[in-house]
Design a protein around this motif. Structure first.
Motif: not given
Length: 82
Positions: A33-43
């Motif tokens: 979930x943290x990785x998904x949140x990080x990816x979304x943050x980058x986008x």
């Protein structure tokens, strides 16, 4: 005909980004979930940067006079007004 999802405006993207940062700072998300949140943050960060670049280009076009860019202070940016 189905519409494409609209890209969030700057304020919405920034608000979503702030929410993701808060979640990540709490440190209790599972790694996936943290990785998904990080990816979304980058986008979202890239979306915000693109919106700001477009706004800057628009301002430059609007302030261009006689082939030269006229640098002016915007009201409300802390600069004293004349």
């Amino acid at each position: 005909m189905a519409r494409k999802p609209k890209t969030p405006d700057f304020e919405q993207a920034l608000q979503q980004l702030e929410g993701l940062v808060e979640q990540l700072e709490q440190g209790d998300l599972p790694i996936e979930d943290a990785l998904k949140a990080f990816e979304e943050g980058i986008r979202l960060t890239r979306d915000c940067q693109g919106i700001l670049q477009q706004a800057e280009q628009k301002v430059q076009l609007l302030t261009e006079q006689d082939g030269e860019i006229e640098v002016t202070d915007f009201p409300g940016n802390g600069a004293p007004s004349a």
